[in-house]
Design a protein around this motif. Structure first.
Motif, mmCIF file in Angstrom:
data_model
loop_
_atom_site.group_PDB
_atom_site.id
_atom_site.type_symbol
_atom_site.label_atom_id
_atom_site.label_comp_id
_atom_site.label_asym_id
_atom_site.label_seq_id
_atom_site.Cartn_x
_atom_site.Cartn_y
_atom_site.Cartn_z
ATOM 1 N N UNK A 58 0.834 -1.199 0.000
ATOM 2 C CA UNK A 58 0.000 0.000 0.000
ATOM 3 C C UNK A 58 0.873 1.256 0.000
ATOM 4 N N UNK A 59 1.908 1.238 0.800
ATOM 5 C CA UNK A 59 2.870 2.346 0.888
ATOM 6 C C UNK A 59 4.259 1.756 0.856
ATOM 7 N N UNK A 60 5.111 2.249 -0.017
ATOM 8 C CA UNK A 60 6.428 1.646 -0.238
ATOM 9 C C UNK A 60 7.545 2.586 0.195
ATOM 10 N N UNK A 61 8.054 2.377 1.394
ATOM 11 C CA UNK A 61 9.235 3.091 1.897
ATOM 12 C C UNK A 61 9.087 4.609 1.763
ATOM 13 N N UNK A 62 7.922 5.109 2.106
ATOM 14 C CA UNK A 62 7.645 6.544 1.966
ATOM 15 C C UNK A 62 8.043 7.292 3.236
ATOM 16 N N UNK A 63 8.453 8.563 3.109
ATOM 17 C CA UNK A 63 8.644 9.377 4.305
ATOM 18 C C UNK A 63 7.356 9.375 5.132
ATOM 19 N N UNK A 64 7.494 9.287 6.429
ATOM 20 C CA UNK A 64 6.309 9.195 7.292
ATOM 21 C C UNK A 64 5.304 10.307 7.015
ATOM 22 N N UNK A 65 5.802 11.510 6.781
ATOM 23 C CA UNK A 65 4.892 12.649 6.580
ATOM 24 C C UNK A 65 4.018 12.481 5.340
ATOM 25 N N UNK A 66 4.429 11.617 4.407
ATOM 26 C CA UNK A 66 3.697 11.452 3.159
ATOM 27 C C UNK A 66 2.744 10.264 3.163
ATOM 28 N N UNK A 67 2.714 9.506 4.241
ATOM 29 C CA UNK A 67 1.884 8.301 4.289
ATOM 30 C C UNK A 67 0.431 8.681 4.558
ATOM 31 N N UNK A 68 -0.462 8.165 3.724
ATOM 32 C CA UNK A 68 -1.894 8.450 3.874
ATOM 33 C C UNK A 68 -2.532 7.479 4.861
ATOM 34 N N UNK A 69 -3.573 7.903 5.558
ATOM 35 C CA UNK A 69 -4.283 7.007 6.469
ATOM 36 C C UNK A 69 -4.903 5.826 5.726
ATOM 37 N N UNK A 70 -5.134 4.763 6.466
ATOM 38 C CA UNK A 70 -5.830 3.596 5.942
ATOM 39 C C UNK A 70 -7.321 3.914 5.839
ATOM 40 N N UNK A 71 -8.003 3.314 4.865
ATOM 41 C CA UNK A 71 -9.430 3.596 4.660
ATOM 42 C C UNK A 71 -10.220 2.292 4.523
#
Length: 211
Positions: A58-71
């Protein structure tokens, strides 16, 4: 090496998680917000797994600030539990990703969080022996594995895989148990990222609170 950390969350998306679907989404999103609020730099990978898709990134090694919430659109419980396949592939993928990062930028802390409510029952590529060997090798390199389980058999299986009991937490399969588990894991991981603790470890009082 840097003071940055990498967190992988391997999330069980199997059919038996349906009864706590909203709780899991809320728990992860609270966990994410707390990690995003920490001052230390970090990245996150989010993977969910089931037998229809044993490794959905769902999210691949992204900076924490760029991670979207789960839905509710993203997290849809279904099918059965290829835990070994998800763990094995996840470890190998993360190993390759870390190896490609220059030493000066490579995270100094690697935290691998597994969240499940069931025992392995559907893997085809990896077995317990192979996954155990991978976990042992990575722990020797300093990786930390955190196992959150709503199933006693899966909790016991984590010990047989080489994930330490101190860093494993059995939680009640209900909103309170789920919320406590995510909250405890988040706090312990923030302490590790800040360098104020030597390991992620749950004490007996914390275990009791998650029942």
């Amino acid at each position: 090496m840097t003071t940055r950390s990498h967190i992988t969350v391997l999330l069980d998306r199997t059919g038996s998680m349906a009864s706590i679907r909203d709780d899991v989404i809320g728990g992860f999103n609270t966990f994410l917000a707390e990690q995003q609020a920490a001052p230390e730099p970090g990245t996150l990978t989010l993977v969910q797994f089931d037998s229809q898709d044993p490794y959905e990134v769902i999210t691949d090694f992204a900076p924490l600030r760029d991670v979207a919430p789960l839905t509710v659109e993203t997290y849809v419980p279904r099918a059965t539990t290829p835990l070994y396949d998800a763990l094995g592939r996840g470890i190998l993928d993360l190993e390759a990703r870390l190896a490609a990062i220059p030493d000066a930028l490579r995270p100094s802390r690697v935290l691998y969080v597994v969240v499940t409510d069931g025992l392995e029952n559907a893997s085809r590529e990896f077995d317990r022996t192979r996954v155990s060997a991978l976990i042992k090798a990575k722990r020797e390199l300093g990786w930390e594995f955190i196992f959150l389980s709503a199933d006693l058999a899966a909790f016991d299986d984590a010990q047989s895989l080489g994930i330490g009991r101190n860093s494993s937490l059995l939680f009640g399969k209900h909103k309170r148990g789920n919320d406590v588990a995510w909250s405890l894991a988040s706090g312990k991981i923030r302490e590790r990222r800040a360098g104020t603790s030597d390991e992620v470890a749950f004490d007996e009082g914390e275990r009791k609170s998650a029942e």
